[in-house]
Design an enzyme around this catalytic site. Structure first.
Site, mmCIF file in Angstrom:
data_model
loop_
_atom_site.group_PDB
_atom_site.id
_atom_site.type_symbol
_atom_site.label_atom_id
_atom_site.label_comp_id
_atom_site.label_asym_id
_atom_site.label_seq_id
_atom_site.Cartn_x
_atom_site.Cartn_y
_atom_site.Cartn_z
ATOM 1 N N GLY A 569 4.743 2.830 -4.387
ATOM 2 C CA GLY A 569 4.721 3.566 -3.137
ATOM 3 C C GLY A 569 3.415 3.294 -2.418
ATOM 4 N N GLU A 570 3.479 3.239 -1.104
ATOM 5 C CA GLU A 570 2.290 2.869 -0.334
ATOM 6 C C GLU A 570 1.172 3.872 -0.556
ATOM 7 O OE1 GLU A 570 1.250 1.306 4.172
ATOM 8 O OE2 GLU A 570 3.313 1.475 3.445
ATOM 9 N N GLY A 571 0.016 3.380 -0.935
ATOM 10 C CA GLY A 571 -1.143 4.213 -1.235
ATOM 11 C C GLY A 571 -1.350 4.387 -2.724
#
Length: 662
Positions: A569-571
């Site tokens: 997931g982004e981050g």
């Protein structure tokens, strides 16, 4: 700090022009201010001068501290150089400083060198710094040698300091004109509507200048055991009221002229436009830090690729011995894209992820807690189907850019040393692919990753629908301008526009950013046309196996530090790599220089000579026991290879190229 993108400002003005009052208003809402008074006390019998000084003292709030530098002109340089990033300094004024500089008591003195030292201190200052100076260049040339010397020295000082400052303002008859705006003056900002679980229906939103509010979790979630990590601090930005026209012509009035965090917004407003001149990282400290690594007492070949982390941190911190980032904040931008861009996405999945992060659950929140990082969730406006029309209106793009800028400012004002840019939204990857196609000339199918369902299966039908949406959007805009704001409005959407504003605001406040995923890299691509300096404040830990991120990294000149191909997931990928980055910085900051290069010997032996037992082996002149060899012993010579192929000596494994011998 105001949202106009500067942290050092020179305020010029004539006698009784209002320059001092204007400068004081800029720092009126700072928690603490150090007022640096430069003027000498003057003749005790000059009551009019004493009255002027008393009026200046009476205007200062009780929370301000005052420091006098009239005794030594070099003291002003020392005060500015020693000020930290959380301090606010108001210097009033440079005319008094020049008077002291030209005082016969300080002669002979190299005035040019002293002025250059002041400009260098201003340029390298990390504090919020406002300097006041008289503008005497518009008057007649004085008739006395002393008067001409003063105007010449003050003119040279004003020019040098103006060149070093981020912005310069001229006050004439109480009216302010911006001679050198860092990003132009700040504009009326209308941030996208945000929702907060703490805001009840019908309750008025908090003022726009309020700091991000803390929303602590009331109970430990059921899926967290007793030995799990502490939940991160979850922040929710306060929603801002829609501005109405100002009711006064006076600068600093009107509902959007109130202070944001420390400095008030100027009436003319923030303008984010192409070609902005924002700060650059230090050109010298980065290479110095990397060169210093070769001297450290490291038993192996060194940090390898992580040397880039040390160089990056050194350049952004302005020191050759950078420290690990202690205060980290994650900005999670949640914004969906309608139409074909979101084909194959689970309905309301991004909203569920945002709620999960607020509750302290999920990969992002767990990793944020593990890294002692704050977590702020921001909602971006939903983007319309890009294949049918613009994703956002021009006004929504402007508002999202300014809102992202203000989020970065709030983080900087809170002492955040590193931002992690994260995003979750249906269709975000397709929008990022469209942005890459428009800004880098990429073919959409080559930068659009495969669609994976919740069951882990590849959905090629959904992938083709996304490709078609990007293709149709590019065809629709084939005759449109390819400037940054046009790309954001037509293709990018609210999440990428908001992320672009965050990058610009972080650059203006000299806060480095960890990028992770397509939204952050697409925002970095767009930011090139607005401020080319932004990409130099970005670090990419991993490409996550995403083709669009790889292409953007190549265009931006960002080398992924690791190739783990994590897709959490982004981050989350950036947070997973953060402990490794911190470890590299810890070693670079704390390890001593090797004893053979003059460093201390901490081997724990009783030998007072400080000789390392292996020093002879490192230098090639010893026996391995610490005793020097005789003059008649032949030099060591590399044996000739016995045959074709590599030759190894004393080991079954070859020595790595460049490895320091043990």
């Amino acid at each position: 700090m105001s949202v106009d993108g500067w942290h050092t400002l020179l305020v010029l003005g004539g006698i009784r022009s209002g320059k001092s009052e204007f400068a004081e208003s800029l720092v009126a809402d700072a928690p603490t201010v150090r007022y640096v008074a430069t003027a000498p006390a003057g003749d005790p019998e000059d009551t009019e001068w004493a009255t002027r000084l008393a009026a200046h003292r009476a205007r200062r709030p009780g929370s301000w501290s005052t420091e006098e530098t009239a005794a030594d002109p070099g003291r002003l340089v020392e005060v500015i150089a020693a000020a930290g990033p959380n301090e606010t300094l108001l210097v009033d004024d440079l005319g008094g400083w020049v008077t002291v500089l030209l005082d016969p008591a300080h002669q002979p003195a190299d005035d040019t060198a002293t002025i250059a030292e002041l400009a260098a201190a201003v340029r390298s200052s990390t504090a919020r710094l406002v300097l006041v100076s008289p503008e005497v260049g518009l008057s007649l040339v004085p008739t006395t040698p002393l008067g001409r010397a003063f105007t010449d020295a003050l003119g040279a000082t004003n020019r040098a300091v103006a060149d070093a400052c981020d912005a310069v303002a001229l006050v004439v008859a109480g009216q302010t004109a911006w001679l050198k705006p860092a990003t132009s003056a700040p504009a009326h900002a209308v941030p996208p509507a945000t929702t907060s679980p703490e805001t009840e229906p019908g309750r008025a939103a908090a003022p726009h200048h309020a700091a991000a509010q803390t929303a602590p979790t009331q109970a430990v979630p059921a899926d967290l055991g007793a030995g799990d990590v502490t939940l991160p601090e979850v922040l929710t930005p306060a929603a801002a009221p829609v501005p109405t026209p100002a009711t006064s012509d006076e600068p600093g009035t009107g509902d959007w002229a109130a202070p944001t965090m420390a400095l008030p917004m100027i009436a003319t407003g923030l303008v984010i436009q192409p070609g902005m001149e924002l700060p650059m990282p230090d050109d010298y400290t980065g290479p110095q830090a990397v060169d210093r690594l070769a001297t450290l007492d490291i038993p192996g070949a060194g940090l390898g690729v992580l040397e880039q982390v040390v160089g990056f941190a050194a350049a952004t911190q302005g020191t050759s011995t950078p420290r690990p980032w202690d205060s980290v904040r994650v900005l999670l931008i949640q914004g969906d894209h309608e139409g074909g861009a979101s084909a194959g996405a689970t309905p309301d999945e991004s909203a569920r992820r945002a709620r999960q992060a607020r509750a302290g659950r999920g990969a992002l929140a767990r990793l944020a807690a593990e890294n002692r990082a704050g977590l702020q969730i921001v909602e971006a406006p939903v983007a319309a189907p890009m294949e049918d029309g613009p994703a956002l209106s021009a006004d929504e793009v402007e508002a999202a850019l300014r809102y992202g800028w203000r989020l970065a400012e709030q983080a900087a004002d809170a002492g955040v040393q590193l931002l992690v840019l994260a995003a979750c939204g249906a269709g975000a990857e397709a929008a990022a692919a469209a942005v890459l196609a428009a800004t880098a000339g990429a073919e959409p199918p080559t930068v659009l990753g495969r669609v994976v369902t919740e069951q882990g299966e590849i959905d090629d039908t959904a992938w083709m629908v996304r490709c078609a949406a990007v293709r149709d959007a590019l065809h629709r805009t084939r005759r449109s301008a390819r400037e940054a704001k046009d790309v954001l409005a037509e293709l990018g959407g609210g999440d990428i526009a908001l992320a672009t504003g965050v990058l610009l605001g972080a650059t203006a406040r000299k806060v480095p950013v960890l990028l992770d995923g397509p939204v952050g890299t697409a925002a970095a691509m767009v930011s090139r046309d607005l401020a080319g300096q932004a990409r130099h404040w970005c670090l990419l830990p991993d490409h996550g196996g995403r083709p669009g991120v790889r292409l953007a990294a190549d265009v931006l000149g960002l080398t992924p530090l690791v190739d783990l191909r994590l897709d959490l997931g982004e981050g989350a990928t950036a947070l997973a790599a953060l402990p490794l980055l911190r470890s590299a910085l810890t070693l670079a900051a704390t390890l001593p220089v090797h004893p053979s290069l003059g460093g201390p010997d901490h081997s724990g032996t009783d030998d007072d000579s400080g000789t390392d037992d292996t020093a002879g082996d490192r230098t090639g002149t010893g026996t391995g026991t610490g005793e020097p060899t005789g003059d008649d012993e032949p030099d060591f010579a590399e044996p000739e290879p016995a045959g074709p192929g590599p030759t190894t000596i004393g080991s079954d494994e070859p020595v790595s190229p460049g490895r320091r011998a043990d």
